[in-house]
Design a protein around this motif. Structure first.
Motif, short mmCIF file in Angstrom:
data_model
loop_
_atom_site.label_atom_id
_atom_site.label_comp_id
_atom_site.label_asym_id
_atom_site.label_seq_id
_atom_site.Cartn_x
_atom_site.Cartn_y
_atom_site.Cartn_z
N ALA A 1 -52.32 -76.55 -23.32
CA ALA A 1 -53.52 -77.30 -22.96
C ALA A 1 -54.11 -78.00 -24.18
O ALA A 1 -54.57 -79.15 -24.10
N ALA A 2 -54.07 -77.29 -25.33
CA ALA A 2 -54.57 -77.88 -26.56
C ALA A 2 -53.74 -79.10 -26.97
O ALA A 2 -54.27 -80.11 -27.44
N SER A 3 -52.42 -79.00 -26.79
CA SER A 3 -51.54 -80.12 -27.14
C SER A 3 -51.88 -81.35 -26.30
O SER A 3 -51.97 -82.47 -26.82
N VAL A 4 -52.06 -81.14 -24.99
CA VAL A 4 -52.40 -82.27 -24.11
C VAL A 4 -53.73 -82.88 -24.51
O VAL A 4 -53.88 -84.10 -24.63
N ALA A 5 -54.74 -82.02 -24.73
CA ALA A 5 -56.09 -82.51 -25.04
C ALA A 5 -56.12 -83.27 -26.36
O ALA A 5 -56.69 -84.36 -26.45
N PHE A 6 -55.50 -82.69 -27.40
CA PHE A 6 -55.56 -83.33 -28.72
C PHE A 6 -54.76 -84.62 -28.75
O PHE A 6 -55.26 -85.66 -29.22
N LEU A 7 -53.51 -84.59 -28.28
CA LEU A 7 -52.66 -85.77 -28.38
C LEU A 7 -53.22 -86.93 -27.56
O LEU A 7 -53.16 -88.09 -27.99
N PHE A 8 -53.80 -86.62 -26.39
CA PHE A 8 -54.34 -87.72 -25.59
C PHE A 8 -55.65 -88.23 -26.16
O PHE A 8 -55.93 -89.44 -26.11
N SER A 9 -56.48 -87.33 -26.71
CA SER A 9 -57.71 -87.80 -27.36
C SER A 9 -57.38 -88.62 -28.60
O SER A 9 -58.09 -89.59 -28.92
N LEU A 10 -56.27 -88.26 -29.28
CA LEU A 10 -55.83 -89.05 -30.43
C LEU A 10 -55.39 -90.44 -29.99
O LEU A 10 -55.71 -91.44 -30.64
N SER A 11 -54.66 -90.51 -28.88
CA SER A 11 -54.23 -91.81 -28.38
C SER A 11 -55.43 -92.67 -27.95
O SER A 11 -55.43 -93.88 -28.14
N GLU A 12 -56.46 -92.01 -27.39
CA GLU A 12 -57.67 -92.74 -27.01
C GLU A 12 -58.36 -93.32 -28.24
O GLU A 12 -58.85 -94.46 -28.22
N TRP A 13 -58.38 -92.54 -29.33
CA TRP A 13 -59.00 -93.02 -30.56
C TRP A 13 -58.23 -94.20 -31.13
O TRP A 13 -58.82 -95.18 -31.58
N LEU A 14 -56.89 -94.11 -31.11
CA LEU A 14 -56.07 -95.22 -31.62
C LEU A 14 -56.28 -96.48 -30.78
O LEU A 14 -56.33 -97.60 -31.31
N GLU A 15 -56.43 -96.30 -29.46
CA GLU A 15 -56.68 -97.44 -28.59
C GLU A 15 -58.03 -98.07 -28.88
O GLU A 15 -58.16 -99.30 -28.95
N ASP A 16 -59.05 -97.22 -29.09
CA ASP A 16 -60.39 -97.74 -29.42
C ASP A 16 -60.37 -98.48 -30.75
O ASP A 16 -61.04 -99.50 -30.92
N ARG A 17 -59.61 -97.94 -31.69
CA ARG A 17 -59.52 -98.56 -33.02
C ARG A 17 -58.87 -99.94 -32.94
O ARG A 17 -59.33 -100.90 -33.57
N ALA A 18 -57.80 -100.03 -32.13
CA ALA A 18 -57.13 -101.32 -31.96
C ALA A 18 -58.06 -102.32 -31.27
O ALA A 18 -58.10 -103.51 -31.64
N SER A 19 -58.82 -101.85 -30.27
CA SER A 19 -59.76 -102.74 -29.57
C SER A 19 -60.85 -103.23 -30.50
O SER A 19 -61.28 -104.38 -30.44
#
Length: 351
Positions: free
Chosen positions: A288-306
């Motif tokens: 569960a931690a892997s899913v939460a962290f990796l997807f929150s990391l991808s969200e941050w990268l997406e926000d950064r690119a935007s």
């Protein structure tokens, strides 16, 4: 002296770029026309002509009588403005209310890189407030800085002295707006809200360093701790650190998933939330931690690119001039007016 007037013809049909050349070829042979301007978006034809030689009706008849043999397209039009006098200074410059700010230009030969611009930004933010200096526009190719300042609060020479004390020894005043009378229009004179420099916006309070979100950082720390549970033995209890990783990492994803479901849709955010809570139900806290962290990391990268994309667009939009330096044809006096209030046919000074 022959009197010049500006006639505006409003075309009934929309035009394209290829029509511009055709209209110009039709009108140029008419004796007395000195200048032709065509606005494709508004389908307007602006004609500056000598009224004693050529009338607005002559121009209208030429366009109305033309029919393109290729597509049977005609240029039917109406006279929107009939030979408005462009020689009179009273009509040459729009009536604009000016405010207390003026535009001055500084020469900065040492300003050659983006780092120099960032340094100037920091200096102005540190020493000035908006009522003193509301905006500045550095331009590396010309080594100039245009500043919009209130001369009653801060003079152009004071800005120069400040820059000299901070490493820009060769900076000087090229144009002093207070002396030249380059008063800027008041905010009320603009059709849209006047936009100041966006560089003063505050950093998000959840950002660390270069924008790493606090929740992503903490989720990653606890995820790494939960991974240590695979060592076995006493380390097994570290799998519960995965709960804290989920606690910090899943809220932004859950919020997006909730908004998606409210629109009666289903996307990757919904799947990740289901996967995370499913792993928690199975007591697979590290998963569960892997899913939460990796997807929150991808969200941050997406926000950064935007964010980078928005900054790039803002940089392009900022190139659009807010005002123009209009020159009175009879006296040569320059008046600053909003760019969107500048009709076709005016003489503009480019500095």
């Amino acid at each position: 002296n022959l009197k010049q007037g500006q006639t505006t013809l409003a075309l009934e049909n929309k035009i394209q770029m290829r029509d511009v050349t055709k209209i110009q070829k039709l009108l140029r042979p008419i004796k007395g026309i000195s200048r032709i301007g065509i606005n494709i978006e508004s389908a307007l034809v602006h004609i500056v002509h000598y009224t004693d030689t050529c009338s607005a009706l002559d121009c209208q008849q030429i366009l109305n009588n033309f029919i393109n043999d290729d597509d049977q397209k005609s240029y039917l039009c109406n006279i929107q403005a009939n030979a408005v006098d462009v020689s009179s200074s009273s009509t040459a410059i729009p009536d604009v209310k000016h405010g207390k700010f003026v535009e001055s230009t500084l020469l900065a030969p040492e300003m050659t890189t983006l780092k120099h611009i960032q340094k100037i930004d920091k200096i102005f933010k540190m020493y000035f407030i908006n009522v003193q200096l509301r905006a500045h526009f550095p331009h590396i190719p010309s080594h100039t800085i245009k500043i919009e300042h209130d001369p009653n609060r801060i003079s152009a020479q004071s800005v120069v002295d400040l820059l000299k004390n901070n490493g820009f020894q060769n900076v000087s005043v090229n144009v002093d707006g207070a002396i030249e009378g380059l008063a800027l229009p008041s905010v009320d004179s603009y059709d849209e809200d006047f936009r100041l420099d966006k560089a003063n916006s505050k950093r998000n309070q959840w950002d660390l360093g270069k924008g790493v979100h606090m929740n992503v950082f903490l989720s990653g720390i606890f995820w790494l701790l939960s991974m240590l549970s695979f060592i076995g033995g006493k380390w097994t209890k570290l799998k519960y650190a995965g709960l804290l990783s989920v606690f910090f990492g899943i809220p932004p994803v859950t919020a997006k998933a909730f908004r998606t479901i409210r629109r009666c849709q289903f996307d990757a955010n919904c799947m990740m939330v289901i996967a995370a809570f499913g792993a928690l139900a199975l007591q697979e806290y590290d998963e569960a931690a892997s899913v939460a962290f990796l997807f929150s990391l991808s969200e941050w990268l997406e926000d950064r690119a935007s964010l980078k994309a928005r900054h790039a667009l803002n940089a392009i939009v900022s190139l659009r001039p807010e005002h123009a330096n209009v020159m009175d044809p009879s006296t040569g006096v320059i008046t600053i007016v909003p760019a969107d209030r500048l009709p076709v046919g005016h003489s503009v000074s480019v500095r």
